[in-house]
Design a protein around this motif. Sequence first.
Motif, short mmCIF file in Angstrom:
data_model
loop_
_atom_site.label_atom_id
_atom_site.label_comp_id
_atom_site.label_asym_id
_atom_site.label_seq_id
_atom_site.Cartn_x
_atom_site.Cartn_y
_atom_site.Cartn_z
N SER A 26 0.83 -1.20 0.00
CA SER A 26 0.00 0.00 0.00
C SER A 26 0.87 1.26 0.00
O SER A 26 1.89 1.32 0.70
CB SER A 26 -0.91 0.01 1.23
N GLY A 27 0.46 2.23 -0.78
CA GLY A 27 1.18 3.50 -0.86
C GLY A 27 0.39 4.63 -0.25
O GLY A 27 -0.80 4.48 0.08
N PRO A 28 1.01 5.79 -0.10
CA PRO A 28 0.33 6.96 0.49
C PRO A 28 -0.73 7.52 -0.45
O PRO A 28 -0.60 7.44 -1.67
CB PRO A 28 1.48 7.95 0.70
N LYS A 29 -1.77 8.08 0.11
CA LYS A 29 -2.83 8.67 -0.69
C LYS A 29 -2.55 10.13 -1.04
O LYS A 29 -3.07 10.65 -2.03
CB LYS A 29 -4.16 8.56 0.06
N GLU A 30 -1.74 10.77 -0.21
CA GLU A 30 -1.45 12.19 -0.45
C GLU A 30 -0.39 12.33 -1.54
O GLU A 30 0.74 11.88 -1.40
CB GLU A 30 -0.96 12.86 0.84
N ILE A 31 -0.77 12.97 -2.64
CA ILE A 31 0.12 13.12 -3.79
C ILE A 31 1.14 14.22 -3.53
O ILE A 31 0.82 15.26 -2.95
CB ILE A 31 -0.70 13.45 -5.05
N GLY A 32 2.37 13.97 -3.96
CA GLY A 32 3.40 15.00 -3.88
C GLY A 32 4.35 14.89 -2.72
O GLY A 32 5.34 15.63 -2.65
N THR A 33 4.08 13.94 -1.80
CA THR A 33 4.99 13.76 -0.67
C THR A 33 6.18 12.90 -1.10
O THR A 33 6.16 12.25 -2.15
CB THR A 33 4.27 13.06 0.50
N ALA A 35 7.13 10.16 0.23
CA ALA A 35 6.70 8.76 0.21
C ALA A 35 5.93 8.44 -1.06
O ALA A 35 6.07 7.34 -1.63
CB ALA A 35 5.83 8.47 1.44
N TRP A 36 5.13 9.40 -1.54
CA TRP A 36 4.36 9.17 -2.77
C TRP A 36 5.31 9.04 -3.96
O TRP A 36 5.13 8.15 -4.80
CB TRP A 36 3.39 10.32 -3.00
N TYR A 37 6.31 9.91 -4.05
CA TYR A 37 7.28 9.82 -5.15
C TYR A 37 8.04 8.50 -5.11
O TYR A 37 8.27 7.87 -6.14
CB TYR A 37 8.26 10.99 -5.10
N PHE A 38 8.45 8.08 -3.91
CA PHE A 38 9.16 6.81 -3.76
C PHE A 38 8.28 5.65 -4.25
O PHE A 38 8.73 4.80 -5.02
CB PHE A 38 9.54 6.60 -2.30
N HIS A 39 7.04 5.63 -3.80
CA HIS A 39 6.12 4.56 -4.18
C HIS A 39 5.86 4.57 -5.68
O HIS A 39 5.85 3.52 -6.34
CB HIS A 39 4.81 4.71 -3.41
N VAL A 42 9.08 3.30 -7.76
CA VAL A 42 9.31 1.86 -7.70
C VAL A 42 8.14 1.11 -8.34
O VAL A 42 8.34 0.23 -9.19
CB VAL A 42 9.51 1.39 -6.24
N ARG A 43 6.92 1.47 -7.95
CA ARG A 43 5.75 0.68 -8.39
C ARG A 43 5.34 0.99 -9.83
O ARG A 43 5.08 0.08 -10.62
CB ARG A 43 4.57 0.95 -7.46
N SER A 44 5.25 2.27 -10.16
CA SER A 44 4.68 2.66 -11.45
C SER A 44 5.71 2.85 -12.55
O SER A 44 5.34 3.12 -13.69
CB SER A 44 3.85 3.95 -11.29
N ILE A 45 6.98 2.75 -12.21
CA ILE A 45 8.01 2.80 -13.26
C ILE A 45 8.72 1.45 -13.31
O ILE A 45 8.48 0.65 -14.22
CB ILE A 45 9.00 3.95 -13.03
N PHE A 46 9.58 1.16 -12.33
CA PHE A 46 10.41 -0.03 -12.42
C PHE A 46 9.62 -1.33 -12.31
O PHE A 46 9.91 -2.30 -13.02
CB PHE A 46 11.51 0.01 -11.35
N ALA A 47 8.61 -1.36 -11.44
CA ALA A 47 7.87 -2.62 -11.25
C ALA A 47 6.96 -2.96 -12.43
O ALA A 47 6.42 -4.07 -12.47
CB ALA A 47 7.05 -2.55 -9.96
N THR A 48 6.81 -2.04 -13.38
CA THR A 48 5.96 -2.36 -14.54
C THR A 48 6.57 -3.46 -15.41
O THR A 48 5.88 -4.05 -16.24
CB THR A 48 5.73 -1.11 -15.41
N GLU A 291 0.47 5.87 8.96
CA GLU A 291 0.69 6.58 7.71
C GLU A 291 1.71 5.83 6.86
O GLU A 291 2.69 5.27 7.36
CB GLU A 291 1.22 7.99 8.01
N CYS A 292 1.47 5.80 5.53
CA CYS A 292 2.37 5.07 4.61
C CYS A 292 3.62 5.88 4.34
O CYS A 292 3.77 6.49 3.27
CB CYS A 292 1.63 4.74 3.32
N THR A 293 4.52 5.89 5.29
CA THR A 293 5.82 6.54 5.10
C THR A 293 6.74 5.58 4.34
O THR A 293 6.42 4.41 4.15
CB THR A 293 6.45 6.89 6.45
N ILE A 294 7.89 6.08 3.91
CA ILE A 294 8.86 5.22 3.24
C ILE A 294 9.28 4.09 4.18
O ILE A 294 9.41 2.93 3.77
CB ILE A 294 10.07 6.03 2.78
N THR A 295 9.49 4.42 5.45
CA THR A 295 9.89 3.41 6.43
C THR A 295 8.84 2.32 6.56
O THR A 295 9.15 1.13 6.59
CB THR A 295 10.14 4.06 7.81
N ARG A 296 7.55 2.71 6.64
CA ARG A 296 6.49 1.72 6.79
C ARG A 296 6.36 0.86 5.52
O ARG A 296 6.17 -0.36 5.62
CB ARG A 296 5.15 2.42 7.07
#
Length: 330
Positions: A26-33, A35-39, A42-48, A291-296
């Motif tokens: 699960s990734g963060p819902k708030e766009i622009g943080t 954690a959102w960029y990290f998710h 990884v998920r929407s570029i490399f994991a494709t 909260e879906c932080t990078i650490t979490r």
Amino acid sequence: MKNSKNYRLANMSLLAALLVVFIHISGPKEIGTAAWYFHYIVRSIFATIAVPYFFCAAGFFLGKHIDEPSWYCDAIRKRVKTLLIPFFFWCGAWTVYSWGIGIVGDVLKHRPIEWSLLPFMTLDYIGLDFTQAPALFTIWFVRMLMLFVLVSPLVIFGVRRWSWLTVCGCVLLHLFIGRFLNYYGFSFLSLAYFTAGIVLARRPIEVNRKLGLVALAIGIFLGFLGMFQSQSQGLLWTCRGIVMTSFLLVGIFACIGGWQLPEWLYSIPFPLYILHLFVIATFASILPQTECTITRMLLDYVLAVVGSVAILFVGKQFCPRFCNVVFGGR
């Protein structure tokens, strides 16, 4: 495995399986943080590349045998063992797991316990609803791959006559028909990657590391380009995603190298692909929601990978024959 090319294929399978796990974190819902960029990266570029690579690899290994006299019957028999039996077993396992989780939830929330399995005996749980993904989400890949093997004579007829044009035809069918259908029922785009694997088995293409780095850079650029666009099912958006994934596949495969890793690592991609949702769902019900932080996200990811591998090796230690069957001999 006998040479660096085989190790490169195996290393890519391991990487693809690890990326599949991250797709379901699960990734963060708030766009622009951060954690959102990290998710997103990884998920929407490399994991494709993860699932497309598995389709390519499946087509590649099938393509190595299509000149043998009884290749089709042999392929069906092998896939019954490696795909069909695991598919129905894990659909059943997820049904029982969901039922058990429901009972635990009823107990913890002091509700009347629902003992019946009937609510879970639906077509999506047993994997026979071809209009959507099975309840055990990741297993759609196994079902679709079995379908592709069944129709492979038609695909191979096209490959023998038109080679890469057959792949282009599958992509066009996806762009103008398939993107309006349920992707997980039947995907022309997945068929295109499967077909590309067959073509590559017959006409290998070598990409050196320098060209691979160029392809990787183009793929990453297209990925970041999509970050600043509103996501939609528009034709240009879909084309960008296909081109991005294709360049990333070529680039990462060219750069990954043929290093020999410990042999036990080569046994985990398929089990990891299957087991990680069980682990993720279990820890989601145990760990407090934060909260879906990078650490979490990293914590959830490590737990999913380590938990899956632990289940695999405990199973192989105490029930090796059983594990051999339910993981298709892997």
